[in-house]
Design an enzyme around this catalytic site. Structure first.
Site, short mmCIF file in Angstrom:
data_model
loop_
_atom_site.label_atom_id
_atom_site.label_comp_id
_atom_site.label_asym_id
_atom_site.label_seq_id
_atom_site.Cartn_x
_atom_site.Cartn_y
_atom_site.Cartn_z
N ILE A 1 -51.71 -18.27 97.61
CA ILE A 1 -50.77 -19.33 96.66
C ILE A 1 -51.07 -20.20 99.12
CG2 ILE A 1 -49.60 -19.23 94.90
CD1 ILE A 1 -47.09 -18.97 97.13
N LYS A 2 -51.85 -19.62 99.56
CA LYS A 2 -50.77 -20.23 100.48
C LYS A 2 -52.43 -21.70 100.69
CE LYS A 2 -48.76 -16.94 103.00
NZ LYS A 2 -47.93 -16.16 101.98
N ASN A 3 -52.10 -22.54 102.10
CA ASN A 3 -52.88 -23.92 102.11
C ASN A 3 -54.05 -23.62 102.53
OD1 ASN A 3 -50.02 -24.74 103.16
ND2 ASN A 3 -50.16 -25.59 104.61
#
Length: 382
Positions: free
Chosen positions: A187-189
């Site tokens: 779910i990171k950038n």
């Protein structure tokens, strides 16, 4: 999952794929080169070019990146590492993995990050490193105290798990003289499915981390494939990034301009929607500098508001329970009043690229209803 296969828009977080990731992974599967290979090295070069730095070293996770950075900085037993308590426990576990001691420090409640004064107040005779956590994507500027830290031999290792793409002034995070550690989790950038990256300070760091991430083996893959043996130069771990993960990262990097614009626009939409909502204090971020990773508010009666929103189907979260209050780290507990106050009020709202402004308006309405039901009053200003 393609960009069009939209999940429940009110989930707290959700991976966002652009559609080319599956084909990129399929090409790696067809090649038979599943482990660390040319694809991983290509991803490293692309990230280095994106940041404008000489080198980048891909690893298995953000936690692995922190662990390897601490080893490369020669932090070990008898050393202390200054770290904010308001971070995911992985930051602290990396410190313990090298045998060092965490020195928990307080945060600026406006940013949820440390600042130079808080860091310098915590420096002691055994301080070997400081890990500023770039919470929610916010850059942490320690420029004013870097000279003093350098004089005392304190290494700066940025935990930039939330901050890929963010800027500190005109420069991207990762271009300072710190060892910078990124996470490319789901779910990171920027996601690789799983993975991380270390931005080294100098070629020596890069060489050390590359050896460490592959069980201490000193030769490159091409050198090993053309020899009858291989050479183990010292201690190492199996921390390399697979080609499968790197292939996902390459597609994500190609689309990062869109990611950057979208996340900033969504955060601004939240700021507009929450303006004037009594009892809510937005944890601010400068979307002209940061690529926001989280949208967080401080609210009264947080636990009741949390439960009410969950019952309404709104995927709120709490990032993070303070580490100095965790049982595993109790021996290093010390009073951290700002952290403890924020921890009672903080609430993470759904924030991911599947959201629309209509979704954000729905979250705002549900939050207002939950505050009323909880008997909400405006938060104390601090």
């Amino acid at each position: 999952m393609s960009a069009s296969s939209k999940p429940d828009a009110r989930r707290n977080a959700s991976p966002y794929l652009y559609g080319g990731e599956a084909a990129a992974v399929a090409r790696v599967l067809e090649s038979g080169q599943y482990g660390h290979s040319d694809t991983t090295e290509h991803f490293e070069r692309r990230v280095a070019d994106f940041l404008g730095v000489p080198d980048a070293v891909a690893v298995a996770s953000g936690t692995a990146a922190l662990h390897l950075a601490l080893i490369a900085a020669e932090v070990g037993p008898c050393d202390e590492v200054i770290v904010p308590s308001m971070t995911f426990c992985a930051t602290v576990q990396a410190i313990l993995a090298v045998g060092a001691t965490p020195r928990f420090v307080d945060i600026d409640p406006a940013t949820l990050c440390v600042n130079g004064q808080l860091v310098m107040d915590a420096v002691g005779p055994h301080t070997a490193a400081v890990i500023p956590v770039l919470f929610g994507g916010r850059p942490v500027d320690l420029t004013a105290v870097r000279g003093a830290l350098d004089e005392q031999g304190v290494v700066v290792i940025e935990d930039a798990a939330h901050a890929f793409g963010s800027r500190n002034g005109t420069r991207r995070v990762g271009t300072s003289e710190a060892l910078t550690c990124f996470s490319f989790g789901p779910i990171k950038n920027l996601t690789c499915g799983q993975g991380g990256m270390v931005i080294p300070r100098m070629p020596k760091d890069a060489d050390t981390i590359r050896r460490l991430r592959l069980l201490g083996v000193g030769q490159s893959q091409s050198e090993r494939s053309n020899a009858t043996t291989y050479r183990v130069d010292g201690f190492g771990l199996r921390y390399q990034m697979s080609s499968l993960n790197a292939a996902i990262g390459l597609v994500q990097l190609d689309a990062f301009d869109t990611t950057e614009r979208t996340r900033r626009a969504l955060w601004r939409a939240y700021r507009r929607a929450l303006a004037g909502l009594e009892g809510v204090r937005l944890v601010d971020v400068d979307p002209d500098q940061a690529v926001p990773h989280l949208c967080q508010v401080r609210v009264p009666n947080r636990d009741r508001v949390f439960a009410d929103l969950r019952a309404r189907g709104v995927g709120v979260g709490v990032h993070y329970p303070p580490n100095h209050l965790q049982p595993a780290f109790a021996q290093w507990r010390r009073p951290l009043p700002a952290t403890e106050q924020v921890a009672e009020e903080i609430l993470t709202l759904p924030f991911h690229q599947h959201l629309t402004e209509d979704d954000i308006d729905q979250v705002r309405a549900a939050l207002g209803q939950a505050l009323t039901a909880a008997g909400g009053v405006p938060c104390a200003r601090s």
